[in-house]
Design a protein around this motif. Structure first.
Motif, PDB file in Angstrom:
ATOM      1  N   ARG A  19       0.838  -1.178   0.000  1.00 36.42           N
ATOM      2  CA  ARG A  19       0.000   0.000   0.000  1.00 36.42           C
ATOM      3  C   ARG A  19       0.878   1.234   0.000  1.00 36.42           C
ATOM      4  N   LEU A  20       0.749   2.020  -1.038  1.00 39.46           N
ATOM      5  CA  LEU A  20       1.494   3.249  -1.149  1.00 39.46           C
ATOM      6  C   LEU A  20       0.686   4.399  -0.554  1.00 39.46           C
ATOM      7  N   SER A  21       1.388   5.330   0.057  1.00 38.09           N
ATOM      8  CA  SER A  21       0.749   6.502   0.635  1.00 38.09           C
ATOM      9  C   SER A  21       1.399   7.754   0.070  1.00 38.09           C
ATOM     10  N   CYS A  22       0.627   8.799  -0.004  1.00 40.96           N
ATOM     11  CA  CYS A  22       1.123  10.089  -0.475  1.00 40.96           C
ATOM     12  C   CYS A  22       0.522  11.171   0.408  1.00 40.96           C
ATOM     13  N   PHE A  71      -5.474  -3.104  -8.303  1.00 43.45           N
ATOM     14  CA  PHE A  71      -5.105  -1.880  -7.598  1.00 43.45           C
ATOM     15  C   PHE A  71      -6.355  -1.088  -7.246  1.00 43.45           C
ATOM     16  N   THR A  72      -6.296  -0.380  -6.134  1.00 40.31           N
ATOM     17  CA  THR A  72      -7.386   0.484  -5.720  1.00 40.31           C
ATOM     18  C   THR A  72      -6.828   1.814  -5.241  1.00 40.31           C
ATOM     19  N   ILE A  73      -7.307   2.899  -5.823  1.00 41.32           N
ATOM     20  CA  ILE A  73      -6.895   4.225  -5.396  1.00 41.32           C
ATOM     21  C   ILE A  73      -7.951   4.783  -4.452  1.00 41.32           C
ATOM     22  N   SER A  74      -7.510   5.445  -3.413  1.00 36.12           N
ATOM     23  CA  SER A  74      -8.424   6.034  -2.455  1.00 36.12           C
ATOM     24  C   SER A  74      -7.751   7.223  -1.797  1.00 36.12           C
ATOM     25  N   LEU A  82      -3.287  10.362   0.008  1.00 40.34           N
ATOM     26  CA  LEU A  82      -3.727   9.538  -1.105  1.00 40.34           C
ATOM     27  C   LEU A  82      -3.113   8.155  -0.944  1.00 40.34           C
ATOM     28  N   TYR A  83      -3.859   7.119  -1.312  1.00 43.50           N
ATOM     29  CA  TYR A  83      -3.376   5.753  -1.179  1.00 43.50           C
ATOM     30  C   TYR A  83      -3.495   4.991  -2.489  1.00 43.50           C
ATOM     31  N   LEU A  84      -2.656   3.997  -2.619  1.00 44.65           N
ATOM     32  CA  LEU A  84      -2.776   3.049  -3.716  1.00 44.65           C
ATOM     33  C   LEU A  84      -2.553   1.660  -3.133  1.00 44.65           C
ATOM     34  N   ALA A  95       8.470  -0.693 -10.797  1.00 43.14           N
ATOM     35  CA  ALA A  95       8.646   0.659 -11.315  1.00 43.14           C
ATOM     36  C   ALA A  95       8.806   1.624 -10.163  1.00 43.14           C
ATOM     37  N   MET A  96       9.173   2.842 -10.497  1.00 42.08           N
ATOM     38  CA  MET A  96       9.122   3.929  -9.539  1.00 42.08           C
ATOM     39  C   MET A  96       7.708   4.491  -9.607  1.00 42.08           C
ATOM     40  N   TYR A  97       7.061   4.590  -8.471  1.00 40.29           N
ATOM     41  CA  TYR A  97       5.695   5.082  -8.416  1.00 40.29           C
ATOM     42  C   TYR A  97       5.661   6.505  -7.885  1.00 40.29           C
ATOM     43  N   TYR A  98       4.926   7.343  -8.580  1.00 44.50           N
ATOM     44  CA  TYR A  98       4.840   8.756  -8.239  1.00 44.50           C
ATOM     45  C   TYR A  98       3.415   9.169  -7.924  1.00 44.50           C
ATOM     46  N   CYS A  99       3.276   9.986  -6.932  1.00 44.31           N
ATOM     47  CA  CYS A  99       2.019  10.633  -6.602  1.00 44.31           C
ATOM     48  C   CYS A  99       2.011  11.992  -7.285  1.00 44.31           C
ATOM     49  N   ALA A 100       0.869  12.386  -7.808  1.00 43.74           N
ATOM     50  CA  ALA A 100       0.780  13.668  -8.493  1.00 43.74           C
ATOM     51  C   ALA A 100      -0.597  14.279  -8.316  1.00 43.74           C
TER      52      ALA A 100
END
Length: 126
Positions: A19-22, A71-74, A82-84, A95-100
């Protein structure tokens, strides 16, 4: 100024989850986090950066075909985060994952995302 900081990347085996966070911080007069549309992008070595998922203020979401169902974005507006959620990860997700972020006034194209994080690396081994 607006800043975006990603976290949550790492190395996992195929089939695993991350789970990615931004976290979005900063303030611009007339604009807030909740008024912006957000997205996750990724870029693998030798490949162009691509949009993985995006979410608008009205809750509408979009996903790149290869990640649909996995994947789920929220977002959590109270935390300006922001989460992924990434499940059933595959080696090709490496990959390198970026929040934008972009102003929702503009269409959901990469060129319209004007705020970017520094990225968090995701590596999926087979």
């Amino acid at each position: 100024q607006v800043q975006l900081v990603e976290s949550g990347g790492g190395s996992v085996q195929a089939g695993g989850s991350l789970r990615l966070s931004c976290v979005v911080s900063g303030y611009v007069s007339g604009y807030t986090y909740s008024s912006r549309c957000m997205g996750w992008f990724r870029q693998a070595p030798g490949k162009e950066r691509e949009r993985v998922a995006s979410i608008d203020t009205d809750g509408r979401t979009r996903y790149e075909d290869s990640v649909k169902g996995r994947f789920t974005i929220s977002k959590d507006n109270a935390k300006n985060t922001l989460y992924l959620q990434m499940n059933s990860l595959k080696p090709e997700d490496t990959a390198m994952y970026y929040c934008a972020a972009r102003e929702c006034y503009y269409m959901d194209y990469e060129v319209n995302y004007i705020y970017w994080g520094q990225g968090t690396q995701v590596t999926v081994s087979s």
